[in-house]
Scaffold this active site. Structure first.
Site, PDB file in Angstrom:
ATOM      1  N   GLU A 181       0.812  -1.223   0.000  1.00 34.75           N
ATOM      2  CA  GLU A 181       0.000   0.000   0.000  1.00 34.75           C
ATOM      3  C   GLU A 181       0.847   1.274   0.000  1.00 34.75           C
ATOM      4  O   GLU A 181       1.745   1.451   0.835  1.00 34.75           O
ATOM      5  CB  GLU A 181      -0.936   0.019   1.207  1.00 34.75           C
ATOM      6  CG  GLU A 181      -1.875   1.215   1.181  1.00 34.75           C
ATOM      7  CD  GLU A 181      -3.014   1.103   2.178  1.00 34.75           C
ATOM      8  OE1 GLU A 181      -3.875   2.007   2.194  1.00 34.75           O
ATOM      9  OE2 GLU A 181      -3.052   0.117   2.941  1.00 34.75           O
ATOM     10  N   LYS A 198      -8.840  -0.797   0.306  1.00 35.96           N
ATOM     11  CA  LYS A 198     -10.004  -1.218   1.067  1.00 35.96           C
ATOM     12  C   LYS A 198     -10.723  -2.279   0.261  1.00 35.96           C
ATOM     13  O   LYS A 198     -11.234  -2.010  -0.828  1.00 35.96           O
ATOM     14  CB  LYS A 198     -10.931  -0.035   1.358  1.00 35.96           C
ATOM     15  CG  LYS A 198     -10.482   0.805   2.536  1.00 35.96           C
ATOM     16  CD  LYS A 198     -10.415  -0.015   3.803  1.00 35.96           C
ATOM     17  CE  LYS A 198      -9.642   0.698   4.890  1.00 35.96           C
ATOM     18  NZ  LYS A 198      -9.418  -0.193   6.050  1.00 35.96           N
TER      19      LYS A 198
END
Length: 597
Positions: A181, A198
């Site tokens: 990420e 997400k």
């Protein structure tokens, strides 16, 4: 190993290493305003900075109580160069030295995790928050060189890192980061990108992975969760962006990262002129993808719900460097997830902490969230040793008198080395013993490996008495070696020792360590009588706790005619002057030997 760091983009095959450690500067949140001056001072000296920011560093930035040890760390190095990650790791890893972990243990039982999810959903129902990223920690023991452990765990992610750096107390720690990420990418023209994650689905290589990826992208729950965090990060970046210059060019993108699919959304912002690095941290840290929305209330609830501080986990790792134009600096910072932090316990032994979490919303299913955390930690949980363990049993009339000790040690060793072991190994061993002939004594080997599980073999046991002499091994062993505590299949040194002893008319060779203390034989433990006292080498010297040794210590009167046995540090002089020496092993029991001249 000297302090150093590797930033590893395993997706694009690029890596940068930092070497020639100069010094570290640790900033509290109250000192954030000095960040740009600190950076320019280091850059003017020709140094390169590797940045680590603790999650709790962001608490005061959100007007929440902080922690005294939470810092933004600037680690300065004299040299920075592009490298090949595999070559860098090979250069830092000892040859033929194994590295691995014990079975990871969660600090949060499943029942407690599910209760925490329900508590979070109650807060959502009250209107306190929309989403909370709830995290827990796995604890383990790691052995071997951390760079080798990183090599074994390495994942195809773009924001990995392998670093040995001082903490705020000046103690070394290793960071093995496998983050997929991006927190912030700051380009030379002032464009700032972030790409929150997400939405997660497992990759199982069962022919249905493509379907799972499409289902993830279309899933209303995951898309809603993604939108919440995108809005939060747009708001964060909007604080430092030109008016109307925040956009989302790639929403709901699903990509493969290691053993899971992840949904991400790319957000871009054009920074205002003269925006400082401190301004960026103050506006955006920590990344909203690992807090929840709204950020401040979510961070407050996290502090009330989670049972331990996060530390570096869910903070950020990366670099900043000077450039012409734009903001005068550029760099990349990740979100510290899927990261193993190692603190030294002793030579080659570390305590490891691995954080794992997921986003909780109103319609989250607690069990599904718990399962998602298992997916995210799967690559760690499945790291098994590249060797096996075994037990050697004395069986007669289908029985083994020390069976409970063998089975107990097998199970304990498997947990310590993260080897899958049957729940009741004693029952499996008994079943095999029942297949042996009724008459005669047998040497039974029970071997446990990751590839084959628990397997058995046997051979007739020579009934003659053991050779009554013992000699000293030529090889001197290291002061510490964690794997000596286990009966592993990596026994070349020990096997060479007892075979050399047999050629000299002795039963075994006794090994000493570099500190001059007696350890054990190649196939036996040793007991030494000095004066009226019996001594045996202490377990903290990293020796195998033989099952016969355990039996002797439990009943020294039976085996040695003594009330007690002391676990000691036995020198060569003590061994040479001993009034009596006895060896023990599971096949031959306890027997007296003389030291060969």
């Amino acid at each position: 190993m000297p302090y150093s760091a590797l930033l590893d983009d395993a997706v694009n095959g690029r890596a940068v290493c930092y070497e020639g450690y100069a010094h570290s500067r640790f900033l509290t949140a109250a000192e954030l305003g000095t960040l740009d001056a600190c950076l320019h001072e280091g850059w003017q000296r020709g140094l390169h900075v590797f940045i680590c920011a603790d999650y709790e560093f962001g608490l005061p930035l959100a007007d929440l109580p902080g922690r005294a040890d939470a810092r933004l760390a600037l680690h300065w190095f004299k040299h920075k160069r592009e490298t090949d990650a595999a070559s860098w790791l090979a250069a830092h890893c000892p040859q033929n030295a194994p590295a691995g972990i014990s079975a990871p243990q969660s600090d949060t039982p499943q029942t407690a995790y599910i209760q925490a999810v329900h508590d979070i959903q109650a807060a959502i129902a009250r209107g306190d928050t929309y989403q909370i990223n709830y995290t827990t920690r796995l604890h383990l023991t790691a052995y071997g060189h951390p760079a080798e452990l990183y090599r074994r765990l390495r994942q195809p992610v773009p924001y990995g890192a392998c670093a040995c750096l001082p903490d705020v107390h000046g103690k070394p720690r290793w960071i093995l980061c496998f983050s997929p990420e991006l927190f912030l990418d700051i380009s030379s023209d002032g464009l700032i990108r972030t790409e929150p994650m997400k939405g997660t689905a497992p990759i199982l290589n069962d022919g249905l992975d493509g379907q799972r990826a499409r289902s993830l992208q279309a899933d209303p729950k995951n898309r809603a969760e993604n939108v919440m965090i995108v809005d939060l990060l747009r708001n964060d970046l909007g604080k430092i962006a030109r008016t109307g210059r925040v956009r989302v060019p790639e929403p709901f993108k699903v990509s493969r990262f290691g053993s899971v699919w992840q949904m991400t959304s790319l957000i871009e912002a054009e920074a205002k002129p003269q925006t400082r690095a401190a301004d960026i941290f103050r506006a955006a840290f920590p990344c909203g993808s690992i807090t929840g929305a709204p950020k401040r209330m979510s961070m407050q609830i996290i502090g009330q719900t989670e049972t331990a501080p996060r530390g570096l986990y869910t903070g950020s790792i990366g670099f900043l460097e000077p450039c012409e134009g734009g903001l005068g600096f550029r760099g990349t910072l990740n979100v510290v997830i899927r990261t193993l932090e190692l603190s030294p316990l002793s030579d080659g032994l570390y305590h490891g902490v691995y954080g794992v979490g997921s986003g909780i919303v109103a319609d989250s299913e607690a069990q599904a969230e718990y399962t998602e955390c298992q997916w995210k930690a799967r690559f760690l949980n499945r790291l098994q040793p590249e060797f096996g363990i075994f037990e050697t049993l004395h069986a007669q009339h289908k029985q083994c008198t020390l069976l409970h000790l063998h089975a107990g040690r097998l199970k304990q060793s498997a947990a310590a080395l993260n080897l899958p072991c049957p729940d009741h190994p004693e029952a499996h061993i008994r079943a095999y013993l029942n297949t042996l002939p009724d008459n005669g004594a047998f040497r039974v080997k029970a071997e446990l490996t990751a590839s084959s599980g628990l397997t058995f073999s046997h051979a007739p046991l020579d009934g003659g008495p053991p050779l009554p002499k013992v000699c000293l091994a030529e090889t001197v062993l290291p002061a510490h070696d964690y794997l000596r505590r286990f009966k592993t299949t990596r026994r070349e040194i020990y096997d060479t020792g007892w075979r050399q002893a047999e050629r000299q008319g002795a039963f075994d060779s006794l090994f000493f360590n570099r500190d001059g203390f007696l350890l054990e034989g190649g196939r036996s433990n040793v007991f030494v009588k000095t004066g009226n006292e019996w001594h045996t080498p202490a377990l903290d010297l990293d020796i195998l706790n033989g099952v016969m040794r355990q039996a002797v210590l439990a009943d020294p009167e039976r085996y040695l005619g003594a009330a007690t046995v002391r676990e000691s540090r036995i020198t060569r002089a003590m061994l040479r002057d001993a009034g009596e020496i006895r060896l023990s092993n599971a096949l031959r029991g306890v027997f007296a030997v003389d030291l060969a001249k």
